[in-house]
Design a protein around this motif. Structure first.
Motif, PDB file in Angstrom:
ATOM      1  N   UNK A   1      22.744  96.562  48.384  1.00 61.17           N
ATOM      2  CA  UNK A   1      21.131  97.294  47.612  1.00 61.17           C
ATOM      3  C   UNK A   1      21.811  99.081  48.276  1.00 61.17           C
ATOM      4  N   UNK A   2      22.068 100.216  47.599  1.00 59.99           N
ATOM      5  CA  UNK A   2      22.194 101.217  48.095  1.00 59.99           C
ATOM      6  C   UNK A   2      21.180 102.693  48.133  1.00 59.99           C
TER       7      UNK A   2
ATOM      8  N   UNK B   1      24.206 107.786  38.576  1.00 57.45           N
ATOM      9  CA  UNK B   1      24.676 108.753  39.570  1.00 57.45           C
ATOM     10  C   UNK B   1      25.887 108.689  40.609  1.00 57.45           C
ATOM     11  N   UNK B   2      25.256 107.319  41.560  1.00 57.82           N
ATOM     12  CA  UNK B   2      25.929 107.122  42.599  1.00 57.82           C
ATOM     13  C   UNK B   2      27.944 106.390  41.684  1.00 57.82           C
ATOM     14  N   UNK B   3      26.619 105.056  41.513  1.00 56.97           N
ATOM     15  CA  UNK B   3      28.166 104.601  40.049  1.00 56.97           C
ATOM     16  C   UNK B   3      29.102 106.123  39.644  1.00 56.97           C
TER      17      UNK B   3
ATOM     18  N   UNK C   1      36.312 104.293  41.646  1.00 60.08           N
ATOM     19  CA  UNK C   1      36.044 103.531  42.314  1.00 60.08           C
ATOM     20  C   UNK C   1      35.787 103.106  41.292  1.00 60.08           C
ATOM     21  N   UNK C   2      35.237 101.876  40.557  1.00 60.31           N
ATOM     22  CA  UNK C   2      34.287 101.546  39.475  1.00 60.31           C
ATOM     23  C   UNK C   2      33.092 100.235  39.914  1.00 60.31           C
ATOM     24  N   UNK C   3      32.517 100.704  40.213  1.00 66.90           N
ATOM     25  CA  UNK C   3      31.585 100.188  40.477  1.00 66.90           C
ATOM     26  C   UNK C   3      30.090  99.955  39.446  1.00 66.90           C
ATOM     27  N   UNK C   4      29.704  98.521  38.849  1.00 67.79           N
ATOM     28  CA  UNK C   4      28.131  99.152  37.855  1.00 67.79           C
ATOM     29  C   UNK C   4      26.890  99.326  38.520  1.00 67.79           C
TER      30      UNK C   4
ATOM     31  N   UNK D   1      16.856  96.811  39.435  1.00 71.49           N
ATOM     32  CA  UNK D   1      18.004  97.457  39.419  1.00 71.49           C
ATOM     33  C   UNK D   1      18.334  98.628  40.570  1.00 71.49           C
ATOM     34  N   UNK D   2      17.842  99.408  39.445  1.00 68.79           N
ATOM     35  CA  UNK D   2      17.636 100.630  40.691  1.00 68.79           C
ATOM     36  C   UNK D   2      17.878 100.861  42.274  1.00 68.79           C
ATOM     37  N   UNK D   3      18.564 101.532  41.938  1.00 68.37           N
ATOM     38  CA  UNK D   3      19.157 101.427  43.390  1.00 68.37           C
ATOM     39  C   UNK D   3      20.791 101.014  44.133  1.00 68.37           C
ATOM     40  N   UNK D   4      21.176  99.966  43.143  1.00 67.60           N
ATOM     41  CA  UNK D   4      21.398  98.750  43.516  1.00 67.60           C
ATOM     42  C   UNK D   4      22.535  99.076  42.848  1.00 67.60           C
TER      43      UNK D   4
END
Length: 104
Positions: free
Chosen positions: A40-41, A54-56, A65-68, A77-80
């Motif tokens: 949770x970001x 945008x963060x990803x 770093x490649x996170x989905x 799922x927004x914000x995660x």
């Protein structure tokens, strides 16, 4: 081999929990029978004024770093960010070190 794999992934999860605990804004969802960890970001995204997509993207471009982004799985799922734990520990360590440095 399956039991060993499950234990390895769970150990990676525990490592990730400890590593991400240094950033109080990040919350980690309980692992639910999968090798994908949800982080949770939302507080980070709010602070930066960006979406999880945008963060990803910034993590991919700036920190390598490649996170989905969780938003690819729907509005809930927004914000995660989704982190794959089924990888060598050294890979996870490097990714989380870069992630933590970026969000701090």
């Amino acid at each position: 081999w399956l039991d060993s794999l499950r234990a390895y992934i769970f150990d990676n999860y525990r490592y990730a929990l400890d590593r991400l605990a240094v950033v109080p804004e990040l919350k980690v969802a309980d692992l639910q029978a999968t090798y994908l960890m949800w982080v949770d970001c939302r507080e980070i995204c709010d602070r930066l004024g960006i979406t999880s997509a945008e963060l990803a993207n910034r993590l991919r471009v700036d920190a390598h770093v490649w996170f989905c982004a969780g938003s690819i799985y729907g509005t809930e799922g927004e914000g995660f960010l989704r982190v794959n734990l089924a990888c060598p520990r050294a890979t996870l360590e490097e990714a989380l070190t870069r992630f933590v440095a970026y969000v701090q």
